[in-house]
Design an enzyme around this catalytic site. Structure first.
Site, PDB file in Angstrom:
ATOM      1  N   THR A 174      18.096  56.650  48.625  1.00  0.00           N
ATOM      2  CA  THR A 174      17.433  57.296  47.498  1.00  0.00           C
ATOM      3  C   THR A 174      16.217  58.067  47.991  1.00  0.00           C
ATOM      4  O   THR A 174      15.580  57.661  48.950  1.00  0.00           O
ATOM      5  CB  THR A 174      17.012  56.272  46.426  1.00  0.00           C
ATOM      6  N   GLY A 175      15.941  59.175  47.355  1.00  0.00           N
ATOM      7  CA  GLY A 175      14.801  59.990  47.771  1.00  0.00           C
ATOM      8  C   GLY A 175      15.172  61.455  47.736  1.00  0.00           C
ATOM      9  O   GLY A 175      16.117  61.845  47.042  1.00  0.00           O
ATOM     10  N   GLY A 229      17.039  64.173  48.449  1.00  0.00           N
ATOM     11  CA  GLY A 229      18.387  64.226  48.987  1.00  0.00           C
ATOM     12  C   GLY A 229      18.616  65.259  50.071  1.00  0.00           C
ATOM     13  O   GLY A 229      19.419  65.049  50.987  1.00  0.00           O
ATOM     14  N   THR A 234      17.562  57.339  41.253  1.00  0.00           N
ATOM     15  CA  THR A 234      18.943  57.137  41.705  1.00  0.00           C
ATOM     16  C   THR A 234      19.184  55.638  41.782  1.00  0.00           C
ATOM     17  O   THR A 234      18.257  54.876  42.034  1.00  0.00           O
ATOM     18  CB  THR A 234      19.114  57.778  43.101  1.00  0.00           C
ATOM     19  N   ARG A 250      23.693  72.070  41.907  1.00  0.00           N
ATOM     20  CA  ARG A 250      23.092  71.409  43.074  1.00  0.00           C
ATOM     21  C   ARG A 250      23.705  70.005  43.254  1.00  0.00           C
ATOM     22  O   ARG A 250      23.800  69.230  42.324  1.00  0.00           O
ATOM     23  CB  ARG A 250      21.586  71.301  42.879  1.00  0.00           C
ATOM     24  N   VAL A 251      24.093  69.722  44.479  1.00  0.00           N
ATOM     25  CA  VAL A 251      24.598  68.383  44.801  1.00  0.00           C
ATOM     26  C   VAL A 251      23.701  67.804  45.875  1.00  0.00           C
ATOM     27  O   VAL A 251      23.405  68.466  46.872  1.00  0.00           O
ATOM     28  CB  VAL A 251      26.059  68.448  45.296  1.00  0.00           C
ATOM     29  N   GLY A 252      23.264  66.581  45.674  1.00  0.00           N
ATOM     30  CA  GLY A 252      22.372  65.940  46.637  1.00  0.00           C
ATOM     31  C   GLY A 252      23.123  65.071  47.625  1.00  0.00           C
ATOM     32  O   GLY A 252      24.314  65.264  47.880  1.00  0.00           O
ATOM     33  N   ASP A 253      22.410  64.117  48.182  1.00  0.00           N
ATOM     34  CA  ASP A 253      22.996  63.236  49.201  1.00  0.00           C
ATOM     35  C   ASP A 253      23.840  62.123  48.603  1.00  0.00           C
ATOM     36  O   ASP A 253      24.740  61.595  49.272  1.00  0.00           O
ATOM     37  CB  ASP A 253      21.872  62.605  50.039  1.00  0.00           C
TER      38      ASP A 253
HETATM   39  N1  ASP Z   1      18.671  61.284  46.426  1.00  0.00           N
HETATM   40  C1  ASP Z   1      18.847  61.753  45.082  1.00  0.00           C
HETATM   41  C2  ASP Z   1      19.263  63.209  45.120  1.00  0.00           C
HETATM   42  O1  ASP Z   1      18.746  63.939  45.955  1.00  0.00           O
HETATM   43  C3  ASP Z   1      17.641  61.604  44.233  1.00  0.00           C
HETATM   44  C4  ASP Z   1      16.989  60.229  44.206  1.00  0.00           C
HETATM   45  O2  ASP Z   1      17.262  59.399  45.037  1.00  0.00           O
HETATM   46  O3  ASP Z   1      16.185  59.952  43.331  1.00  0.00           O
HETATM   47  O4  ASP Z   1      20.032  63.629  44.296  1.00  0.00           O
END
Ligand code: ASP
Length: 287
Positions: free
Chosen positions: A207-208, A210, A157, A185-188
């Site tokens: 990032t991480g 989500g 990300t 799917r929707v992340g953070d």
């Molecule tokens: N946080 C992002 C998500 O969950 C992924 C990422 O940071 O690599 O979509």
């Protein structure tokens, strides 16, 4: 004394020990230098984070924009958000397909609609009406930056936070999402307060994994720790990431406060990132 400016950008949490990140390092340094020049020339934090994230998306080096990976249905669904600290105006897109720069679509949602977030087909239609650049051929355009079988979480990300010389702060985050994600799917990353946030105190891009950042509203948590808890930026940012860790989550964030303090905590194995400090110094790190 000149006015203070500062910037942080990231190319995602997590690095693989076996691989060289020299191209990412070189690219992030270039962008940090470009960001510094833009801020020195008086560009707004909002314009700078938009442009830096656009370039991160276009590079194909990270799991965002050109480097995004397909979901389990083989489709590229991208998420992005942008937020202006001074006005708390914001825009976001979720599960957007077919456009080169999701952050530009998010910015257009902020500036051209009375909404904050558009998703899926509606987001696509809106971006089309704004004449934003389309991906001509999905197969030719995307160059997934991470193999879906290396890890279950994405490692790329992108995001940027900045303080401009007028004292305004802004944040932007853009992603292809986690690898192997389900369709829809929707992340953070596009959720304000989870993966992206800016207000009068602080601008944050996360990032991480989500799902953990969503459940903890991590980006806003940093601000709340400062506003209600009286914590300084470093303590607040570190505390928010520690909280993710206690739930078993992995990741990191970048944050800048209105005084130009920077924080870049992570509990993942590395985080690709570059900083421009108020004295003009630039650092680039991946672990
Ligand atoms: N946080 C992002 C998500 O969950 C992924 C990422 O940071 O690599 O979509």
């Amino acid at each position: 004394m000149g006015q203070t400016y500062a910037l942080l950008l990231h190319g995602g949490a997590g690095v693989l020990a076996a691989r060289s990140y020299d191209p990412e390092r070189m690219h992030m340094r270039e962008l940090a230098e470009a960001g510094k020049a833009m801020l020195e020339s008086g560009k707004t934090a909002l314009d700078v984070v938009t442009e830096i994230v656009r370039r991160l998306e276009a590079s194909g080096l990270y799991v965002a924009g050109k480097g995004a990976s397909p979901n389990q249905a083989g489709r590229y669904e991208l998420d992005a958000a942008i937020m202006d600290g001074a006005t708390q105006k914001a825009g976001a897109v979720a599960a957007l397909t077919g456009f080169v720069s999701p952050v530009h679509a998010a910015r257009a949602v902020m500036e051209k609609t009375r909404h904050v977030m558009l998703a899926g087909r509606g987001a696509e239609r809106f971006a089309g009406l704004q004449e934003l650049e389309r991906v001509e051929s999905v197969n030719d355009y995307y160059t997934p930056a991470a193999a879906p079988d290396t890890r279950d979480i994405a490692t790329g990300t992108v995001g940027c936070v900045a303080l401009d010389v007028s004292g305004r702060i802004a944040a932007a985050t853009s992603t292809g999402g986690t690898l192997n994600k389900l369709e829809g799917r929707v992340g953070d990353s596009p959720i304000l307060g989870a993966g992206c946030w800016a207000d009068g105190h602080v601008a944050v891009s996360c990032t991480g994994q989500g799902e953990f950042f969503l459940r903890k509203a991590t980006a806003k948590d940093v601000s709340a720790r400062m506003a209600y808890g009286g914590q300084g930026l470093a303590e607040a940012a570190q505390g928010a990431i520690a909280d993710i860790g206690t739930m078993g989550g992995e990741g990191g964030l970048i944050a800048v406060d209105a005084r130009g303090n920077l924080a870049q905590p992570f509990n993942s194995p590395g985080m690709k990132r570059a900083a421009v400090y108020p004295d003009g110094r630039i650092t680039v790190e991946v672990d």
